[in-house]
Design a protein around this motif. Structure first.
Motif, PDB file in Angstrom:
ATOM      1  N   ARG A  15      27.429  44.463  49.569  1.00  0.00           N
ATOM      2  CA  ARG A  15      27.596  43.088  49.078  1.00  0.00           C
ATOM      3  C   ARG A  15      26.984  42.094  50.053  1.00  0.00           C
ATOM      4  NH1 ARG A  15      32.662  45.157  47.545  1.00  0.00           N
ATOM      5  NH2 ARG A  15      33.657  44.251  49.350  1.00  0.00           N
ATOM      6  N   ARG A  35      30.637  36.922  42.263  1.00  0.00           N
ATOM      7  CA  ARG A  35      31.811  37.751  41.914  1.00  0.00           C
ATOM      8  C   ARG A  35      31.384  38.973  41.103  1.00  0.00           C
ATOM      9  NH1 ARG A  35      34.176  32.710  41.103  1.00  0.00           N
ATOM     10  NH2 ARG A  35      33.796  32.844  38.871  1.00  0.00           N
ATOM     11  N   ASP A  36      30.470  38.768  40.150  1.00  0.00           N
ATOM     12  CA  ASP A  36      29.971  39.895  39.357  1.00  0.00           C
ATOM     13  C   ASP A  36      29.321  40.941  40.262  1.00  0.00           C
ATOM     14  OD1 ASP A  36      30.799  38.702  37.000  1.00  0.00           O
ATOM     15  OD2 ASP A  36      28.803  37.909  36.519  1.00  0.00           O
ATOM     16  N   ALA A  38      29.885  41.429  43.495  1.00  0.00           N
ATOM     17  CA  ALA A  38      30.921  42.063  44.315  1.00  0.00           C
ATOM     18  C   ALA A  38      31.638  43.146  43.513  1.00  0.00           C
ATOM     19  CB  ALA A  38      31.914  41.018  44.821  1.00  0.00           C
ATOM     20  N   ASP A  39      31.938  42.846  42.253  1.00  0.00           N
ATOM     21  CA  ASP A  39      32.589  43.837  41.395  1.00  0.00           C
ATOM     22  C   ASP A  39      31.691  45.054  41.190  1.00  0.00           C
ATOM     23  OD1 ASP A  39      34.760  42.145  41.136  1.00  0.00           O
ATOM     24  OD2 ASP A  39      34.230  41.478  39.110  1.00  0.00           O
ATOM     25  N   LEU A  40      30.426  44.800  40.886  1.00  0.00           N
ATOM     26  CA  LEU A  40      29.476  45.889  40.648  1.00  0.00           C
ATOM     27  C   LEU A  40      29.309  46.760  41.889  1.00  0.00           C
ATOM     28  CD1 LEU A  40      27.264  47.353  39.002  1.00  0.00           C
ATOM     29  CD2 LEU A  40      25.661  45.643  39.928  1.00  0.00           C
ATOM     30  N   GLY A  42      31.204  47.025  44.524  1.00  0.00           N
ATOM     31  CA  GLY A  42      32.453  47.712  44.845  1.00  0.00           C
ATOM     32  C   GLY A  42      32.633  48.945  43.974  1.00  0.00           C
ATOM     33  N   TRP A  43      32.340  48.807  42.686  1.00  0.00           N
ATOM     34  CA  TRP A  43      32.491  49.922  41.762  1.00  0.00           C
ATOM     35  C   TRP A  43      31.536  51.061  42.092  1.00  0.00           C
ATOM     36  CZ3 TRP A  43      29.237  52.093  38.017  1.00  0.00           C
ATOM     37  CH2 TRP A  43      29.852  53.025  37.188  1.00  0.00           C
ATOM     38  N   SER A  90      25.845  34.058  36.488  1.00  0.00           N
ATOM     39  CA  SER A  90      26.530  35.259  36.024  1.00  0.00           C
ATOM     40  C   SER A  90      25.828  35.818  34.787  1.00  0.00           C
ATOM     41  CB  SER A  90      27.990  34.924  35.708  1.00  0.00           C
ATOM     42  OG  SER A  90      28.642  36.044  35.168  1.00  0.00           O
ATOM     43  N   ARG A  94      24.548  39.623  34.638  1.00  0.00           N
ATOM     44  CA  ARG A  94      25.050  40.532  33.606  1.00  0.00           C
ATOM     45  C   ARG A  94      23.914  41.074  32.735  1.00  0.00           C
ATOM     46  NH1 ARG A  94      30.822  40.184  32.412  1.00  0.00           N
ATOM     47  NH2 ARG A  94      31.754  39.051  34.137  1.00  0.00           N
TER      48      ARG A  94
END
Length: 101
Positions: A15, A35-36, A38-40, A42-43, A90, A94
């Protein structure tokens, strides 16, 4: 290439590197896009997928595709101010993820 360790660079390291390509080109991610990302990231790290995605190449690919989606979005709009020309949203992130998955 971005200086990412391998195998399995931890999520925070990936990140943290996500801001490097945009900053070098004068771009930035808005808060929702960050945020998107960070989520990606992290996953993909939790799932153990980051090594297969190429670490830094993956980060660069997301950025490059998101920047392209921004450009297409703004071209369709017809006008853009300076902030819009350098901000990845975002929606752009996406769309990039959808195209690369």
């Amino acid at each position: 290439p971005l200086p990412l360790g391998s195998p399995s660079t931890p999520g925070p390291s990936v990140r943290g590197c996500a801001g490097a390509p945009p900053a070098a080109n004068g771009d930035r991610f808005d808060e929702a896009a960050a945020r998107d990302l960070a989520d990606l990231f992290g996953w993909v790290c939790r799932e153990g997928l980051i090594d297969g995605l190429g670490n830094g190449r993956f980060v660069r690919s997301i950025y490059e595709r998101a920047a392209m989606r921004r450009d297409v979005r703004l071209a369709a709009k017809g006008t853009a101010d300076d902030a819009e020309l350098t901000t990845i949203t975002s929606e752009d992130v996406r769309a990039a993820i959808d195209e690369l998955s």
